[in-house]
Write a protein that holds these residues in place. Structure first.
Motif, mmCIF file in Angstrom:
data_model
loop_
_atom_site.group_PDB
_atom_site.id
_atom_site.type_symbol
_atom_site.label_atom_id
_atom_site.label_comp_id
_atom_site.label_asym_id
_atom_site.label_seq_id
_atom_site.Cartn_x
_atom_site.Cartn_y
_atom_site.Cartn_z
ATOM 1 N N ARG A 176 0.823 -1.221 0.000
ATOM 2 C CA ARG A 176 0.000 0.000 0.000
ATOM 3 C C ARG A 176 0.850 1.261 0.000
ATOM 4 O O ARG A 176 0.391 2.315 -0.415
ATOM 5 N N PHE A 177 2.074 1.167 0.491
ATOM 6 C CA PHE A 177 2.912 2.343 0.657
ATOM 7 C C PHE A 177 3.852 2.458 -0.542
ATOM 8 O O PHE A 177 4.795 1.675 -0.678
ATOM 9 N N ASN A 178 3.579 3.422 -1.407
ATOM 10 C CA ASN A 178 4.292 3.508 -2.678
ATOM 11 C C ASN A 178 5.507 4.427 -2.627
ATOM 12 O O ASN A 178 6.190 4.586 -3.629
ATOM 13 N N THR A 179 5.796 5.040 -1.490
ATOM 14 C CA THR A 179 6.992 5.877 -1.359
ATOM 15 C C THR A 179 7.722 5.478 -0.082
ATOM 16 O O THR A 179 7.130 4.942 0.863
ATOM 17 N N SER A 180 9.022 5.778 -0.055
ATOM 18 C CA SER A 180 9.817 5.459 1.130
ATOM 19 C C SER A 180 9.364 6.292 2.331
ATOM 20 O O SER A 180 9.386 5.818 3.476
ATOM 21 N N TYR A 181 8.943 7.520 2.064
ATOM 22 C CA TYR A 181 8.482 8.391 3.149
ATOM 23 C C TYR A 181 7.218 7.818 3.791
ATOM 24 O O TYR A 181 7.085 7.750 5.010
ATOM 25 N N LEU A 182 6.283 7.374 2.958
ATOM 26 C CA LEU A 182 5.044 6.812 3.476
ATOM 27 C C LEU A 182 5.294 5.472 4.158
ATOM 28 O O LEU A 182 4.659 5.142 5.160
ATOM 29 N N CYS A 183 6.238 4.683 3.616
ATOM 30 C CA CYS A 183 6.554 3.381 4.219
ATOM 31 C C CYS A 183 7.118 3.557 5.626
ATOM 32 O O CYS A 183 6.765 2.815 6.545
ATOM 33 N N SER A 184 7.999 4.526 5.803
ATOM 34 C CA SER A 184 8.579 4.758 7.129
ATOM 35 C C SER A 184 7.597 5.469 8.049
ATOM 36 O O SER A 184 7.572 5.228 9.254
ATOM 37 N N ALA A 185 6.753 6.346 7.492
ATOM 38 C CA ALA A 185 5.786 7.069 8.322
ATOM 39 C C ALA A 185 4.686 6.157 8.849
ATOM 40 O O ALA A 185 4.075 6.458 9.875
ATOM 41 N N SER A 186 4.425 5.039 8.180
ATOM 42 C CA SER A 186 3.373 4.129 8.641
ATOM 43 C C SER A 186 3.744 3.434 9.937
ATOM 44 O O SER A 186 2.870 2.979 10.671
ATOM 45 N N MET A 187 5.046 3.313 10.252
ATOM 46 C CA MET A 187 5.523 2.661 11.469
ATOM 47 C C MET A 187 4.972 1.237 11.599
ATOM 48 O O MET A 187 4.701 0.770 12.699
ATOM 49 N N ASP A 188 4.807 0.578 10.470
ATOM 50 C CA ASP A 188 4.333 -0.801 10.477
ATOM 51 C C ASP A 188 5.532 -1.715 10.709
ATOM 52 O O ASP A 188 6.465 -1.739 9.904
ATOM 53 N N PRO A 189 5.563 -2.472 11.813
ATOM 54 C CA PRO A 189 6.736 -3.335 12.075
ATOM 55 C C PRO A 189 6.971 -4.383 11.001
ATOM 56 O O PRO A 189 8.073 -4.902 10.881
ATOM 57 N N TYR A 227 14.819 -2.380 -4.945
ATOM 58 C CA TYR A 227 13.605 -2.542 -5.731
ATOM 59 C C TYR A 227 12.715 -1.309 -5.687
ATOM 60 O O TYR A 227 11.705 -1.239 -6.387
ATOM 61 N N GLN A 228 13.061 -0.339 -4.846
ATOM 62 C CA GLN A 228 12.298 0.896 -4.722
ATOM 63 C C GLN A 228 10.823 0.623 -4.413
ATOM 64 O O GLN A 228 9.899 1.140 -5.051
ATOM 65 N N ARG A 229 10.625 -0.213 -3.404
ATOM 66 C CA ARG A 229 9.269 -0.479 -2.949
ATOM 67 C C ARG A 229 9.296 -0.940 -1.505
ATOM 68 O O ARG A 229 10.340 -1.341 -0.990
ATOM 69 N N CYS A 230 8.131 -0.870 -0.875
ATOM 70 C CA CYS A 230 7.975 -1.266 0.531
ATOM 71 C C CYS A 230 7.713 -2.762 0.570
ATOM 72 O O CYS A 230 6.746 -3.253 -0.037
ATOM 73 N N ILE A 231 8.569 -3.506 1.266
ATOM 74 C CA ILE A 231 8.488 -4.960 1.272
ATOM 75 C C ILE A 231 8.321 -5.458 2.694
ATOM 76 O O ILE A 231 8.476 -4.721 3.661
ATOM 77 N N LEU A 232 8.032 -6.754 2.797
ATOM 78 C CA LEU A 232 7.851 -7.396 4.100
ATOM 79 C C LEU A 232 9.203 -7.589 4.763
ATOM 80 O O LEU A 232 10.116 -8.174 4.181
ATOM 81 N N GLY A 235 -1.717 6.498 -4.883
ATOM 82 C CA GLY A 235 -0.912 5.362 -5.312
ATOM 83 C C GLY A 235 -1.782 4.264 -5.866
ATOM 84 O O GLY A 235 -2.841 3.935 -5.330
ATOM 85 N N TRP A 236 -1.330 3.697 -6.968
ATOM 86 C CA TRP A 236 -2.096 2.602 -7.567
ATOM 87 C C TRP A 236 -1.904 1.336 -6.754
ATOM 88 O O TRP A 236 -0.804 1.026 -6.314
ATOM 89 N N THR A 237 -2.983 0.607 -6.558
ATOM 90 C CA THR A 237 -2.870 -0.737 -5.996
ATOM 91 C C THR A 237 -2.376 -1.687 -7.077
ATOM 92 O O THR A 237 -2.261 -1.315 -8.252
ATOM 93 N N SER A 238 -2.061 -2.894 -6.702
ATOM 94 C CA SER A 238 -1.608 -3.882 -7.687
ATOM 95 C C SER A 238 -2.739 -4.211 -8.653
ATOM 96 O O SER A 238 -3.924 -4.147 -8.306
ATOM 97 N N TRP A 239 -2.325 -4.562 -9.868
ATOM 98 C CA TRP A 239 -3.322 -4.946 -10.871
ATOM 99 C C TRP A 239 -4.051 -6.199 -10.407
ATOM 100 O O TRP A 239 -3.459 -7.098 -9.822
ATOM 101 N N SER A 240 -5.347 -6.245 -10.672
ATOM 102 C CA SER A 240 -6.109 -7.455 -10.401
ATOM 103 C C SER A 240 -5.743 -8.518 -11.424
ATOM 104 O O SER A 240 -5.050 -8.250 -12.414
ATOM 105 N N SER A 241 -6.180 -9.739 -11.194
ATOM 106 C CA SER A 241 -5.956 -10.793 -12.176
ATOM 107 C C SER A 241 -6.842 -10.536 -13.402
ATOM 108 O O SER A 241 -7.873 -9.861 -13.319
ATOM 109 N N TRP A 242 -6.437 -11.097 -14.535
ATOM 110 C CA TRP A 242 -7.189 -10.897 -15.774
ATOM 111 C C TRP A 242 -8.540 -11.598 -15.683
ATOM 112 O O TRP A 242 -8.645 -12.709 -15.163
ATOM 113 N N PHE A 243 -9.597 -10.962 -16.180
ATOM 114 C CA PHE A 243 -10.920 -11.561 -16.207
ATOM 115 C C PHE A 243 -11.587 -11.196 -17.527
ATOM 116 O O PHE A 243 -11.190 -10.250 -18.226
#
Length: 1007
Positions: A480-493, A501-506, A532-540
């Protein structure tokens, strides 16, 4: 149908509005149901009343109990592995209905699912229309009943009524401890705690004794040490004179309890005490009590017991979480018992002398370790820490996770609407990290109830059973966090920003970049948040207005914050691909030219289905591709129309595959000249000739790769081709056509066993650039890493590569990469002793000071491997002394011969000594990498040693024919010969093995 699905998805995306549960409408912590679907799996296939859960990670499955069914689901993608229908018999249903039970209760509700650790059998119990029953089954085949096991009565294991609470715990010894309520007769309630499958006998609590259990609501059974603890809440006995009050309790029994008496089925060691969770008020004298225990979670690593408590349902909303230690729990159970003289007297500590309690496996049944009368302890278990209070919710389920010493509380509300994620700060305060909506707005509250919840720590997912569905939802939603600033500001452990990879990972427990306990704070909400865009859904499948079907996928724009200058998403919200294209006719071509001859002639025109050409299962064109019409007829004069009749058609030139036939006619006038055609040809036997075709596979051939990663993973890779041989059967000739139509690969272990075939070996992306040295360039142990990505999920090899960089200079940390290793000496010849070697480095920025290449002189390798080593050992000293001694003796012998022998024998003696001192053709320098074979044509072939390469089979046959009697100084394993040319040898400097001169010379015919 596809239009309606597309419209519904567009509606959900366009109107994905967060509910107003806080003053900040754009708070990124709150996730609506529609957004949560991107990280949620839902099973809902006609079943209902889902209850019991078993997480079977050994078989990568989840087993769920429902009404009249048991379902096995895959942990990964949540697809159905098996659905077993388990219904009550018609006779059992009729008996249930005859006892004034509703038709809804006369079903089989699966309430107990437990795996036995000794043999991995699955215990399944159901209500069975008010006749509970149990059976052992295979966990990977639910329909398979164990042959030596019979149906077991489910009294005390499963409730009669599906509405009653029940808990259970199947411990490692195979004994089942359960707490539920029996109702053998209509309206007669019998709550109990029971021990089943014991080697001695089945035990239970005292029947119809309110001192033992008083209208309990069971919450959890824990197996800790030598005791079994049951957590529940009940009507308190201590204050019945003041009105009905509910207390939370802990009951304890010893695992080795054999009962009160020889023929009694009642626990001897049963006792209980009060469990308290309260919040001190401002005066620190009075406290506010949370009496109703709702959920228990045990952390075996820290020996902590987490309890979730609610206020009584009297209009007040509030909950609390209290934490208890096992040591304090065991200490409180040593307190004295409470007794009362009469039913109206106060409960006071017992004056009886209390003996020390024992819980041992060899405890004698004749020795009474505790008094047989009282069961209620005087002690009260208080929270070891301050209570964590929630003033806006009622807690339904509590789950706990530990990551890098950070405690993460996962709270599901009692109404089942929200899943909240909290982090526990250093000052014992809670911070709300995330709140996820679990219930769809289209589901009514009356048909929604959460029954059970289990946490999968490995994947950070929660499995939830409800009255209508099963949910699997991830609590680590870092995408959900598409920037490094937002990833760190979320304080999600759970989340950390990855610069590569320039993305927020587990983040993991071993990750050095995850949030530490000391730096953990509440999320920073006052930040600029772009959409920020969410991930693409599967094709339907979707449908356009014109009726063509396409493949579509969608994404939604989340987390825009206009009040903080946030920007909305840029780009397309829906992507369409692979649409059907129906074929269309091209314009007609011009009519063909009519020949100026006598008689009736036709002309034609054509068109093609290419406007457009049909694609992706589109319809082909309907109609004719060719049209004909007669040309204007030319009437010939009688002089020019006198022709003979046509002759018979000649035999066809081919029996198949399209031959030709001819016929003739003649001109009958005097001059023999006519304007008409006298010869006519037509095609015959147009059917294709039969074709004989066969297929064959080549032998498996080892693949030799220049990629060191592929050569160093102890795996053998082989390839083979499938050849198709085709022989068209024609009358004139038979031509053989051979072509390869398929390639197969297989991967085996280093012994050539346990092979697995596949269509490809995968495709890697290019290696990334080397990262900076970590922890620092020039420090011992520092490394550099680079990565690559598998492009088709079938790659073999490693996706990460590391190398040592502790040798690089400290003055080049900022702009230069580390120096490469020194190359080998180059341009060395037989007459040259010194040459040059070099090393290089890469400029990491646009400005670098210094040279990118360094050279230095080096000593060329000696042609005698003995001198290639720069170390001088004792062996070298002994050998040099021996050689010096022999050389001295040889000089003395030469002087002696010149002095005493005649001059005419000098040449002969000199020739003999020279031949004796020459090297044997079989004492060539042995190499660990290559062996050279010579033939009579003075040609040389270098065969790669069977440990590190391959040779051409054609070269082997040609050269071995020329040297049938030549002795070879090596052994070649024919199985290791592959049909690929060997790569150029690596430039290495190896010490000659002292044992190489002792190799047995083998005849070339033995190879």
């Amino acid at each position: 149908m596809f239009k309606s699905q597309l419209i519904m998805i567009l509606y959900l995306i366009l109107f994905n509005i967060h509910p107003i549960i806080t003053d900040d409408l754009y708070d990124f912590r709150f996730i609506s149901y529609n957004e949560s679907l991107y990280n949620m799996e839902v099973y809902q296939n006609g079943d209902d009343v889902f209850d019991a859960i078993v997480i079977d990670q050994q078989r990568n499955q989840i087993i769920i109990g429902a009404k009249n069914a048991i379902i096995r689901l895959s942990i990964d993608d949540f697809h159905v592995l098996e659905r077993f229908q388990w219904e009550s018999s018609i006779n059992e249903i009729n008996i249930c209905r005859s006892q004034m039970k509703s038709s809804n209760e006369c079903e089989n509700y699966i309430r107990v699912l437990a795996l036995r650790s000794s043999d991995q059998l699955l215990l399944t119990c159901g209500t069975n229309s008010y006749q509970p029953i149990c059976i052992w089954r295979q966990p990977d085949s639910l329909s398979t009943i164990i042959s030596n096991e019979k149906f077991i009565p489910g009294d005390g294991k499963s409730p009669y009524n599906s509405q009653y609470s029940s808990v259970y715990n199947l411990i490692d010894t195979g004994e089942l401890y359960s707490a539920t309520s029996n109702e053998p007769l209509f309206g007669i309630n019998d709550p109990l705690i029971q021990k089943s499958f014991s080697q001695n006998k089945q035990l239970r609590t005292q029947q119809h004794d309110s001192n033992w259990l008083k209208n309990p609501y069971f919450v959890r059974i824990l197996n800790i040490g030598q005791y079994i603890y049951t957590f529940f809440r009940e009507i308190s006995l201590e204050h019945l004179s003041c009105g009905t009050n509910v207390y939370s309790r802990i009951a304890r029994v010893c695992k080795y309890d054999d009962g009160m008496m020889k023929y009694s089925d009642t626990f001897r060691s049963y006792s209980k005490l009060r469990l308290s969770c309260s919040k001190k008020l401002l005066n620190e004298i009075t406290s506010f009590d949370f009496n109703e225990l709702q959920s228990i979670y045990y952390d075996s690593a820290l020996n902590f017991i987490y309890g979730a408590f609610n206020l009584q349902k009297s209009g007040l909303v509030g909950s609390a979480i209290c934490i208890y230690t096992v040591d304090e729990l065991e200490s409180v159970f040593k307190s004295s018992f409470l007794t009362q003289k009469s039913n109206e007297s106060y409960w006071l500590p017992s004056s009886m002398k209390q003996e020390a309690e024992k819980c041992e496996s060899n405890q004698s049944n004749n020795i009474s370790s505790i008094p047989l009368g009282p069961v209620l302890r005087s002690g009260v278990l208080q929270s070891s820490f301050d209570a964590l209070v929630f003033d806006d919710i009622h807690i339904g389920h509590l789950l706990v996770d530990q990551l890098n010493d950070i405690t993460i509380l996962l709270v599901i509300t009692l109404d089942g609407l929200w899943l909240r994620k909290y982090s526990l700060l250093l000052d014992r305060k809670l911070c709300l990290i995330e709140q996820i909506q679990l219930k769809s707005p289209m589901i009514s509250a009356n048909s929604w109830k959460i029954n059970k919840a289990e946490f999968i720590s490995k994947t950070k997912e929660i499995v939830i059973t409800t009255s209508i569905s099963v949910l699997k939802i991830s609590v680590a939603r870092c995408n959900r966090f598409n920037t490094s600033y937002l990833c760190s500001a979320s304080m999600d452990p759970y989340c950390t920003w990855n610069n590569h990879y320039q993305r927020c990972i587990l983040s993991t427990e071993s990750s050095s970049s995850s949030i530490s306990y000391q730096s953990l704070t509440c999320p920073n909400l006052n930040i600029t948040i772009d959409g920020g865009w969410t991930s693409w859904s599967s094709w339907f499948l979707c449908e356009q207005d014109t009726g063509e079907k396409c493949h579509c996928r969608m994404r939604s724009c989340t987390q825009p914050k206009p009040q903080y200058n946030g920007k909305f998403c840029q780009g397309n919200q829906i992507e369409i691909n692979r649409c059907e294209v129906h074929g269309g006719w091209s314009p007609w071509s011009d009519w063909s030219i009519c020949p100026q001859i006598c008689g009736k002639i036709f002309r034609s025109r054509t068109r093609t289905c290419t406007n457009p050409e049909p694609k992706n299962n589109g319809r082909i064109c309907i109609g004719s591709e060719r049209e004909e019409e007669p040309c204007p007829e030319i009437i010939c004069s009688s002089e020019t129309s006198r022709l003979s009749t046509w002759s018979e058609w000649s035999l066809c030139s081919k029996v198949c595959g399209g031959g030709i036939q001819k016929r003739r006619r003649t001109c009958l006038n005097n001059n023999g000249i006519c304007n008409e055609c006298l010869d006519e040809i037509r095609i015959c036997n147009e059917l294709p000739c039969p074709i004989e075709q066969t297929t064959m596979w080549s032998n498996w051939t080892r693949i030799i790769s220049n990629d060191d990663e592929l050569n160093n993973d102890d795996m053998i890779r082989e390839i083979r081709n499938r050849f198709v041989c085709t022989i068209p059967l024609t009358t004139d000739q038979q031509s053989l056509v051979i072509k390869s139509d398929k390639i197969m690969y297989r991967i085996c272990d280093h012994n050539g066993n346990y092979c697995q075939e596949r269509d490809s070996l995968g495709q890697w992306s290019q290696w990334s650039h080397w990262s900076e040295c970590y922890p620092s360039c020039g420090i011992a142990g520092s490394i550099q890493t680079r990565r690559r990505t598998c492009l088709d999920n079938q790659c073999i090899g490693k996706n990460i590569e590391k190398r040592d960089c502790s040798f690089c200079s400290s003055q080049l940390k900022s702009n230069w990469s580390c120096w490469t290793d020194w190359s080998e000496c180059s341009l060395c010849t037989s007459t040259q002793s010194y040459s040059t070697k070099f090393r290089t480095r890469i400029c990491l920025t646009n400005t670098c000071n210094g040279l990118s290449r360094e050279e230095r002189s080096c000593l060329c390798p000696s042609y005698f491997p003995f001198f290639n080593d720069y170390r001088f050992t004792l062996i070298h000293l002994v050998l040099m002394s021996l050689i010096s001694f022999l050389m001295g003796c040889l000089v003395i012998l030469c002087v002696y011969g010149l002095y005493y022998h005649h001059h005419q024998y000098r040449d002969k003696y000199f020739q003999r000594s020279t031949s004796n001192s020459s090297s044997s053709p079989h004492t060539a320098i042995d190499s660990d990498t290559f062996t050279t074979l010579s033939n009579t044509n003075n040609n040389q072939i270098k065969f790669r040693h069977f440990d590190s390469g391959s040779i051409s089979a054609t070269d082997i046959n040609n050269y071995l024919k020329d040297i049938p009697s030549r002795k070879l100084n090596m052994y070649i394993n024919p199985r290791d010969i592959v049909l690929t040319p060997p790569p150029p040898p690596l430039v290495t400097l190896k010490r000659t093995s002292l044992m190489s001169s002792m190799k047995t010379n083998l005849d070339a015919d033995d190879i």
